[in-house]
Design a protein around this motif. Structure first.
Motif, PDB file in Angstrom:
ATOM      1  N   HIS A   1      32.271  29.671 -19.798  1.00  0.00           N
ATOM      2  CA  HIS A   1      32.395  30.171 -18.382  1.00  0.00           C
ATOM      3  C   HIS A   1      33.977  29.877 -17.954  1.00  0.00           C
ATOM      4  CE1 HIS A   1      32.223  30.388 -14.168  1.00  0.00           C
ATOM      5  NE2 HIS A   1      31.009  30.308 -14.151  1.00  0.00           N
ATOM      6  N   TRP A   2      34.541  30.665 -17.271  1.00  0.00           N
ATOM      7  CA  TRP A   2      36.107  30.307 -16.863  1.00  0.00           C
ATOM      8  C   TRP A   2      36.062  29.033 -16.127  1.00  0.00           C
ATOM      9  CZ3 TRP A   2      38.137  30.248 -11.930  1.00  0.00           C
ATOM     10  CH2 TRP A   2      39.636  30.337 -12.169  1.00  0.00           C
ATOM     11  N   ASN A   3      37.381  28.358 -16.644  1.00  0.00           N
ATOM     12  CA  ASN A   3      37.424  27.191 -16.046  1.00  0.00           C
ATOM     13  C   ASN A   3      38.759  27.075 -15.039  1.00  0.00           C
ATOM     14  OD1 ASN A   3      38.016  24.246 -15.611  1.00  0.00           O
ATOM     15  ND2 ASN A   3      36.886  23.659 -17.454  1.00  0.00           N
TER      16      ASN A   3
ATOM     17  N   SER B   1      33.566  34.261 -19.383  1.00  0.00           N
ATOM     18  CA  SER B   1      32.645  34.804 -18.761  1.00  0.00           C
ATOM     19  C   SER B   1      32.866  34.180 -17.278  1.00  0.00           C
ATOM     20  CB  SER B   1      31.113  34.674 -19.006  1.00  0.00           C
ATOM     21  OG  SER B   1      30.763  33.166 -18.784  1.00  0.00           O
ATOM     22  N   LEU B   2      32.572  35.124 -16.256  1.00  0.00           N
ATOM     23  CA  LEU B   2      32.760  34.840 -14.800  1.00  0.00           C
ATOM     24  C   LEU B   2      31.665  35.838 -13.791  1.00  0.00           C
ATOM     25  CD1 LEU B   2      33.814  33.084 -12.765  1.00  0.00           C
ATOM     26  CD2 LEU B   2      35.750  34.475 -12.513  1.00  0.00           C
ATOM     27  N   GLU B   3      30.839  35.242 -13.433  1.00  0.00           N
ATOM     28  CA  GLU B   3      30.042  36.129 -12.542  1.00  0.00           C
ATOM     29  C   GLU B   3      29.352  37.248 -13.221  1.00  0.00           C
ATOM     30  OE1 GLU B   3      32.565  36.865  -9.222  1.00  0.00           O
ATOM     31  OE2 GLU B   3      32.266  34.930  -8.566  1.00  0.00           O
TER      32      GLU B   3
ATOM     33  N   GLU C   1      26.982  35.936 -22.339  1.00  0.00           N
ATOM     34  CA  GLU C   1      26.430  34.633 -22.223  1.00  0.00           C
ATOM     35  C   GLU C   1      26.894  33.817 -23.465  1.00  0.00           C
ATOM     36  OE1 GLU C   1      23.992  37.927 -20.528  1.00  0.00           O
ATOM     37  OE2 GLU C   1      24.685  37.552 -22.560  1.00  0.00           O
TER      38      GLU C   1
END
Length: 73
Positions: free
Chosen positions: A35-37, A51-53, A31
Motif C-alpha cells: 500500500h502507498w505510504n 496500491s491505493l484504493e 493486492e
C-alpha cells in the motif's frame, strides 16, 4: 499452521517476486503490492509499484513520498 512471523516472511517474498511481473500481469494482482505510504518512503522510477484504493500505481519519477503528493490516475 503458519505463524504470524512466517506469514510476514512470505509476504515480503511475494512483494519481492511481484517486482518481476509485467505491468499487464501486475494489474491482475494489485493486492500483491504494498500500500502507498505517505511517510517519507523513497520510491524508485520504473521499479516501484504501489496500491491505493484498489488501483495500482507505477512510480515514473524517483521521489520521497509525502501526504501532499499522492498518486494520481
Amino acid at each position: 499452521m503458519i505463524t504470524r512471523e512466517k506469514a510476514w516472511t512470505l509476504r515480503r517474498l511475494i512483494e519481492k517476486a511481484s517486482r518481476s511481473l509485467t505491468d499487464e500481469e501486475a494489474l491482475d494482482g494489485v493486492e500483491l503490492f504494498p500500500h502507498w505510504n505517505p511517510n517519507s518512503i523513497e520510491y524508485e522510477a520504473n521499479k516501484d509499484r504501489v496500491s491505493l484504493e484498489g488501483l495500482l500505481y507505477k512510480c515514473i519519477g524517483s521521489h520521497t513520498s509525502q501526504e501532499s503528493w499522492r498518486p494520481i490516475s
